[in-house]
Design a protein around this motif. Structure first.
Motif, PDB file in Angstrom:
ATOM      1  N   PRO A 167       0.835  -1.202   0.000  1.00 51.56           N
ATOM      2  CA  PRO A 167       0.000   0.000   0.000  1.00 51.56           C
ATOM      3  C   PRO A 167       0.871   1.253   0.000  1.00 51.56           C
ATOM      4  CG  PRO A 167      -0.765  -1.571   1.647  1.00 51.56           C
ATOM      5  CD  PRO A 167       0.546  -2.082   1.153  1.00 51.56           C
ATOM      6  N   VAL A 168       0.428   2.261  -0.742  1.00 53.54           N
ATOM      7  CA  VAL A 168       1.197   3.492  -0.864  1.00 53.54           C
ATOM      8  C   VAL A 168       0.308   4.684  -0.524  1.00 53.54           C
ATOM      9  CG1 VAL A 168       2.603   4.971  -2.354  1.00 53.54           C
ATOM     10  CG2 VAL A 168       2.637   2.496  -2.675  1.00 53.54           C
ATOM     11  N   ILE A 169       0.813   5.529   0.361  1.00 58.97           N
ATOM     12  CA  ILE A 169       0.154   6.778   0.733  1.00 58.97           C
ATOM     13  C   ILE A 169       0.948   7.924   0.118  1.00 58.97           C
ATOM     14  CG2 ILE A 169      -0.581   8.230   2.676  1.00 58.97           C
ATOM     15  CD1 ILE A 169      -0.194   5.575   4.396  1.00 58.97           C
ATOM     16  N   CYS A 170       0.271   8.796  -0.617  1.00 57.42           N
ATOM     17  CA  CYS A 170       0.932   9.909  -1.307  1.00 57.42           C
ATOM     18  C   CYS A 170       0.435  11.228  -0.734  1.00 57.42           C
ATOM     19  CB  CYS A 170       0.644   9.864  -2.804  1.00 57.42           C
ATOM     20  SG  CYS A 170       1.305   8.423  -3.656  1.00 57.42           S
ATOM     21  N   GLN A 171       1.329  12.003  -0.139  1.00 54.09           N
ATOM     22  CA  GLN A 171       0.941  13.255   0.503  1.00 54.09           C
ATOM     23  C   GLN A 171       1.705  14.445  -0.082  1.00 54.09           C
ATOM     24  OE1 GLN A 171      -0.316  11.623   4.938  1.00 54.09           O
ATOM     25  NE2 GLN A 171       1.644  12.650   4.691  1.00 54.09           N
ATOM     26  N   PHE A 172       0.937  15.438  -0.540  1.00 52.47           N
ATOM     27  CA  PHE A 172       1.525  16.693  -0.986  1.00 52.47           C
ATOM     28  C   PHE A 172       1.585  17.667   0.192  1.00 52.47           C
ATOM     29  CE2 PHE A 172      -0.227  15.295  -5.139  1.00 52.47           C
ATOM     30  CZ  PHE A 172       0.936  15.376  -5.897  1.00 52.47           C
ATOM     31  N   THR A 173       2.496  18.606   0.111  1.00 51.43           N
ATOM     32  CA  THR A 173       2.499  19.729   1.034  1.00 51.43           C
ATOM     33  C   THR A 173       1.954  20.929   0.287  1.00 51.43           C
ATOM     34  OG1 THR A 173       3.857  21.050   2.524  1.00 51.43           O
ATOM     35  CG2 THR A 173       4.904  20.348   0.484  1.00 51.43           C
ATOM     36  N   THR A 174       1.053  21.662   0.923  1.00 52.89           N
ATOM     37  CA  THR A 174       0.349  22.727   0.223  1.00 52.89           C
ATOM     38  C   THR A 174      -0.099  23.786   1.209  1.00 52.89           C
ATOM     39  OG1 THR A 174      -1.583  23.251  -1.165  1.00 52.89           O
ATOM     40  CG2 THR A 174      -1.844  21.499   0.448  1.00 52.89           C
ATOM     41  N   GLU A 175      -0.435  24.953   0.677  1.00 54.89           N
ATOM     42  CA  GLU A 175      -0.973  26.038   1.500  1.00 54.89           C
ATOM     43  C   GLU A 175      -2.459  26.239   1.246  1.00 54.89           C
ATOM     44  OE1 GLU A 175       1.693  29.579   2.489  1.00 54.89           O
ATOM     45  OE2 GLU A 175       1.855  29.223   0.352  1.00 54.89           O
ATOM     46  N   GLY A 176      -3.108  25.283   0.648  1.00 48.46           N
ATOM     47  CA  GLY A 176      -4.523  25.451   0.368  1.00 48.46           C
ATOM     48  C   GLY A 176      -4.790  26.200  -0.923  1.00 48.46           C
ATOM     49  N   VAL A 177      -3.786  26.269  -1.817  1.00 46.60           N
ATOM     50  CA  VAL A 177      -3.989  26.991  -3.070  1.00 46.60           C
ATOM     51  C   VAL A 177      -4.683  26.150  -4.122  1.00 46.60           C
ATOM     52  CG1 VAL A 177      -2.019  28.489  -2.694  1.00 46.60           C
ATOM     53  CG2 VAL A 177      -1.680  26.335  -3.879  1.00 46.60           C
ATOM     54  N   GLY A 178      -4.898  24.862  -3.851  1.00 48.20           N
ATOM     55  CA  GLY A 178      -5.663  24.026  -4.758  1.00 48.20           C
ATOM     56  C   GLY A 178      -4.880  23.403  -5.877  1.00 48.20           C
ATOM     57  N   ALA A 198      -1.613   4.512  -6.431  1.00 49.71           N
ATOM     58  CA  ALA A 198      -1.669   4.986  -5.050  1.00 49.71           C
ATOM     59  C   ALA A 198      -2.924   4.449  -4.369  1.00 49.71           C
ATOM     60  CB  ALA A 198      -1.661   6.504  -5.009  1.00 49.71           C
ATOM     61  N   ASP A 199      -2.822   4.179  -3.087  1.00 53.59           N
ATOM     62  CA  ASP A 199      -3.972   3.700  -2.315  1.00 53.59           C
ATOM     63  C   ASP A 199      -4.642   4.805  -1.511  1.00 53.59           C
ATOM     64  OD1 ASP A 199      -3.802   0.598  -2.593  1.00 53.59           O
ATOM     65  OD2 ASP A 199      -1.751   1.255  -2.194  1.00 53.59           O
ATOM     66  N   VAL A 200      -3.842   5.753  -1.042  1.00 52.68           N
ATOM     67  CA  VAL A 200      -4.330   6.864  -0.237  1.00 52.68           C
ATOM     68  C   VAL A 200      -3.633   8.127  -0.722  1.00 52.68           C
ATOM     69  CG1 VAL A 200      -4.560   7.800   2.103  1.00 52.68           C
ATOM     70  CG2 VAL A 200      -4.555   5.321   1.757  1.00 52.68           C
ATOM     71  N   VAL A 201      -4.368   9.237  -0.762  1.00 52.11           N
ATOM     72  CA  VAL A 201      -3.779  10.523  -1.152  1.00 52.11           C
ATOM     73  C   VAL A 201      -4.125  11.548  -0.090  1.00 52.11           C
ATOM     74  CG1 VAL A 201      -3.743  10.105  -3.638  1.00 52.11           C
ATOM     75  CG2 VAL A 201      -5.808  11.043  -2.580  1.00 52.11           C
ATOM     76  N   GLY A 202      -3.280  12.569   0.048  1.00 50.61           N
ATOM     77  CA  GLY A 202      -3.574  13.560   1.072  1.00 50.61           C
ATOM     78  C   GLY A 202      -2.524  14.640   1.190  1.00 50.61           C
ATOM     79  N   PHE A 203      -2.445  15.197   2.398  1.00 52.14           N
ATOM     80  CA  PHE A 203      -1.626  16.384   2.633  1.00 52.14           C
ATOM     81  C   PHE A 203      -0.872  16.260   3.945  1.00 52.14           C
ATOM     82  CE2 PHE A 203      -5.599  17.647   0.526  1.00 52.14           C
ATOM     83  CZ  PHE A 203      -5.123  18.223  -0.637  1.00 52.14           C
ATOM     84  N   ASN A 204       0.271  16.928   4.015  1.00 55.42           N
ATOM     85  CA  ASN A 204       0.976  17.078   5.283  1.00 55.42           C
ATOM     86  C   ASN A 204       1.856  18.309   5.233  1.00 55.42           C
ATOM     87  OD1 ASN A 204       3.080  15.498   3.593  1.00 55.42           O
ATOM     88  ND2 ASN A 204       4.247  16.052   5.416  1.00 55.42           N
ATOM     89  N   CYS A 205       2.208  18.805   6.432  1.00 57.67           N
ATOM     90  CA  CYS A 205       3.184  19.874   6.615  1.00 57.67           C
ATOM     91  C   CYS A 205       2.716  21.224   6.062  1.00 57.67           C
ATOM     92  CB  CYS A 205       4.535  19.479   6.012  1.00 57.67           C
ATOM     93  SG  CYS A 205       5.946  20.275   6.831  1.00 57.67           S
ATOM     94  N   ARG A 206       3.505  22.242   6.343  1.00 55.44           N
ATOM     95  CA  ARG A 206       3.347  23.625   5.902  1.00 55.44           C
ATOM     96  C   ARG A 206       2.125  24.321   6.473  1.00 55.44           C
ATOM     97  NH1 ARG A 206       4.243  24.225  -0.418  1.00 55.44           N
ATOM     98  NH2 ARG A 206       4.321  26.443   0.070  1.00 55.44           N
ATOM     99  N   SER A 207       1.013  23.626   6.642  1.00 60.65           N
ATOM    100  CA  SER A 207      -0.207  24.226   7.158  1.00 60.65           C
ATOM    101  C   SER A 207      -0.647  23.518   8.426  1.00 60.65           C
ATOM    102  CB  SER A 207      -1.337  24.148   6.126  1.00 60.65           C
ATOM    103  OG  SER A 207      -1.043  24.903   4.979  1.00 60.65           O
ATOM    104  N   GLY A 208      -1.358  24.250   9.271  1.00 60.13           N
ATOM    105  CA  GLY A 208      -1.984  23.650  10.426  1.00 60.13           C
ATOM    106  C   GLY A 208      -3.326  23.056  10.056  1.00 60.13           C
ATOM    107  N   PRO A 209      -4.126  22.647  11.029  1.00 63.07           N
ATOM    108  CA  PRO A 209      -5.431  22.055  10.734  1.00 63.07           C
ATOM    109  C   PRO A 209      -6.307  22.931   9.860  1.00 63.07           C
ATOM    110  CG  PRO A 209      -4.863  21.639  13.011  1.00 63.07           C
ATOM    111  CD  PRO A 209      -3.802  22.569  12.474  1.00 63.07           C
ATOM    112  N   ASN A 210      -6.310  24.246  10.086  1.00 62.33           N
ATOM    113  CA  ASN A 210      -7.160  25.122   9.301  1.00 62.33           C
ATOM    114  C   ASN A 210      -6.830  25.047   7.816  1.00 62.33           C
ATOM    115  OD1 ASN A 210      -7.495  28.053   8.012  1.00 62.33           O
ATOM    116  ND2 ASN A 210      -9.079  27.792   9.558  1.00 62.33           N
ATOM    117  N   GLY A 211      -5.526  25.152   7.485  1.00 61.83           N
ATOM    118  CA  GLY A 211      -5.126  25.124   6.080  1.00 61.83           C
ATOM    119  C   GLY A 211      -5.394  23.792   5.425  1.00 61.83           C
TER     120      GLY A 211
END
Length: 635
Positions: A167-178, A198-211
């Protein structure tokens, strides 16, 4: 026996672990070393960190291998230790947790957003080496995290699929710019990753929960919603007395966890600044949570409102009359000694369109603002040069610019050059600030300079007023800068903050501007604690735009604290209703501030200058002043 990771994600939500690097930093390990090498040098420490996260409730544990590739390790002379460090990382994670936890191999971006800094062939080879070692070491899955662009992420994913069915999880880092840094809309990027295996996609780092809530809202509108993963930072980082700190509390993470799950997150953990306490709060919030099979989702309102107001065309402001710059005298220090004085902050744009900014500057000029202040890439996010915009508004609008000068972006050479340029343009009002760390902004691969502290930069600027360069050489002419200093009163020990402020005054500060205050009692406390100072203070007021905006500021932005009453009144409000309540609360705070301080510092949220126009008018009405032109926006 635990189910396969893919099956576990179909059944419910897994709690991920928290930060490794910043947690080691909090434990006393300095920056500038390879935290991954500690797999070999300090195995008991790494094992203990994993154990703490497991005991807090994490059941998805990342190996301490984020930067354990040949390119990153070569900076420490460790390029020959790739296999040993990665195998040790897997072994330590396995030893620390129970059989009910999943161990995933962490693989970080090599380019880290700097797309041309490493040849593609080298990126491919270094990723391949690390991926093959992790897969062979027996992980339950692989986590590609903190990737900036789709190109490098796809390269890594294809390498995995050549050698493994894990299984592979793919996470981008972003500021919510889409979109990714290489310009691909997130839904499109996610679809391509899923098609590639990919099995899971998502986000990490750079932003807190709000972003990351905002980013997940945008992504959750995909036709076929995949399982998402989110690992937010603990809010924005602050740099205080040589240490990085983070603002978001564990309870705030707990409140955000269910919002993430409601939007389709099937893995929720933490990134920079998070601790076992943050993970424990997530685990408690998600205990017994069952995914909504209907896929119901919320598309607006969770994370607040960024960019509510549309940008206008430049043609609409071309009719602004060109006027002479404001006279050198009186300064704002002179004015505030005689009468109430208003400074308004208007953030430079993050793009190349200055139309909305110019409209705001013109409206604020018309309503009688005494100075327009512009931040210097606040929160370490790249914005248009405040020097350039200051010159433009001075020439075209005839309003006095007050320019922030951050220690973060320029060494001593660049800082003096910048100040000399301001002098040549006739801009003589500045605010000296430390500046938020670059690594937590929109270009985290850039460097934070910090050649000078905020105390030192004040002294050096005042030295220019003596006609002496930073090097000690004569400049033939004297500058005439009026230098302000920043003051954060939202602290536990106000007396200590005032002592720090006294040091800035000793360094030469001419006036003080505070962080926004949202508590009437605190305004009185500030007055009592600073009434002995011999320079004016401009009390900061920033109207809130929505309930989400209020929670973001309170929980994620260093130096800002909202009272319980303000949070209660803003709770759930958005749009016009939210802005109206934000203005009303600001007016109530102004009633107190005006009775104690002649200096008022208004901060414009999201370029909503209509709000600060109205508040400026309110100040003048309370002060009984009538010698200004009333803006149509304020009628």
């Amino acid at each position: 026996m635990k189910p396969d990771l893919r099956e576990a994600l179909r059944r419910g939500v897994l709690v991920g672990d928290g930060a490794m690097g910043t947690y080691l930093y909090q434990m006393g390990f300095p920056v500038g070393i390879s935290y991954e090498e500690l797999n070999l040098l300090k195995p008991d420490v790494i094992r203990d960190v994993h154990r703490r996260y497991y005991e807090a409730g994490a059941r998805l544990i990342e190996t301490n291998t984020f930067s354990a590739n040949r390119e990153k390790l070569s900076k420490f002379g460790l390029e020959g230790e790739v296999e040993a460090i990665n195998r040790a990382g897997v072994k330590l994670a396995r030893q620390a947790v129970g059989d009910d936890a999943y161990v995933v191999g962490a693989v970080g971006s090599i380019r880290a957003g700097k797309r041309k800094n490493v040849r593609t062939a080298k990126v491919k080879e270094d990723l391949r080496q690390q991926i093959e070692v992790l897969a062979d070491a027996g992980v339950d899955g692989l986590l590609l995290e903190t990737f900036f662009d789709l190109e490098e992420m796809m390269l890594a994913l294809k390498l995995i699929r050549k050698v493994s069915s894990l299984p592979v999880i793919c996470q981008f880092t972003t500021e919510g710019v889409g979109a990714t840094m290489d310009g691909v809309p997130m839904p499109e990027a996610f679809s391509k990753l899923l098609a590639a295996g990919a099995d899971v996609v998502g986000f990490n780092c750079r932003s807190g929960p709000n972003g990351l809530l905002r980013s997940l809202e945008q992504a959750s509108g995909m036709d076929e919603k995949p399982p998402f993963s989110v690992f937010p930072n603990a809010g924005l980082a602050d740099y205080v007395d040589g240490r990085y700190t983070f603002a978001a509390t564990p309870s705030y993470f707990g409140e955000s966890a269910r919002k993430f799950a409601d939007l389709g997150a099937r893995i929720v953990g933490g990134c920079c600044g998070t601790t076992p306490e943050h993970i424990a709060a997530i685990a408690a919030a998600l205990e017994g949570y069952m995914p909504n099979e209907s896929g119901a989702q919320q598309t607006r309102g969770i994370s607040g409102e960024a960019g509510v107001f549309a940008t206008s065309e430049w043609q609409k402001v071309r009719g602004i009359a060109i006027t002479e710059p404001p006279p050198a005298e009186p300064t704002i220090v002179d004015l505030v000694k005689e009468r109430p004085t208003v400074i308004v902050e208007l953030d430079p744009p993050r793009d190349l369109d200055i139309a909305k900014f110019m409209q705001g500057a013109a409206a604020l000029k018309e309503v009688g603002v005494d100075a327009l202040t512009m931040a210097d890439n606040s929160l370490a996010v790249t914005r248009m040069s405040n020097l350039a915009l200051g010159s433009i508004v001075q020439e075209r609008v005839g309003i006095r610019p007050l320019i922030h000068i951050a220690c973060r972006d320029r060494n001593m050479i660049g800082t003096q050059s910048h100040m000399m340029g301001l002098h040549a343009l006739g801009i003589d009002h500045v605010l000296a600030v430390t500046g938020d760390p670059a690594k937590f902004g929109d270009l985290p691969g850039s460097s934070s300079v910090y050649d000078l502290t905020s105390f030192e930069i004040i002294r050096m600027i005042k030295q220019l007023n003596e006609g002496v360069a930073f090097s000690g050489k004569p400049l033939k002419k004297k500058a005439n800068f009026i230098v302000g200093a920043a003051f954060n009163p939202n602290v536990k020990y106000l007396d200590k903050a005032v002592q720090r402020l006294e040091r800035k005054i000793e360094a030469g500060a001419d006036y003080i501007m505070t962080q926004p205050v949202y508590n009437a009692e605190l305004i009185e406390s500030i007055y009592q604690a600073t009434r002995h100072l011999n320079i004016p203070i401009f009390l900061g007021i920033m109207p809130l735009a929505s309930g989400g905006n209020a929670e973001y500021l309170h929980n994620e932005v260093p130096g800002i604290q909202l009272s319980d009453d303000v949070r209660r009144r803003m709770n759930g409000l958005k749009g016009e209703e939210g802005r109206a309540m934000g203005v009303q609360i600001a007016k109530e705070l102004l009633d107190v501030a005006i009775s104690r301080f002649n200096g008022i510092y208004l901060m414009t949220p999201f370029m909503a200058y209509e709000m600060t126009v109205e508040l400026t008018q309110y100040v003048w009405e309370k002060a009984g002043r009538r010698d200004f032109h009333l803006s149509p926006l304020a009628k």
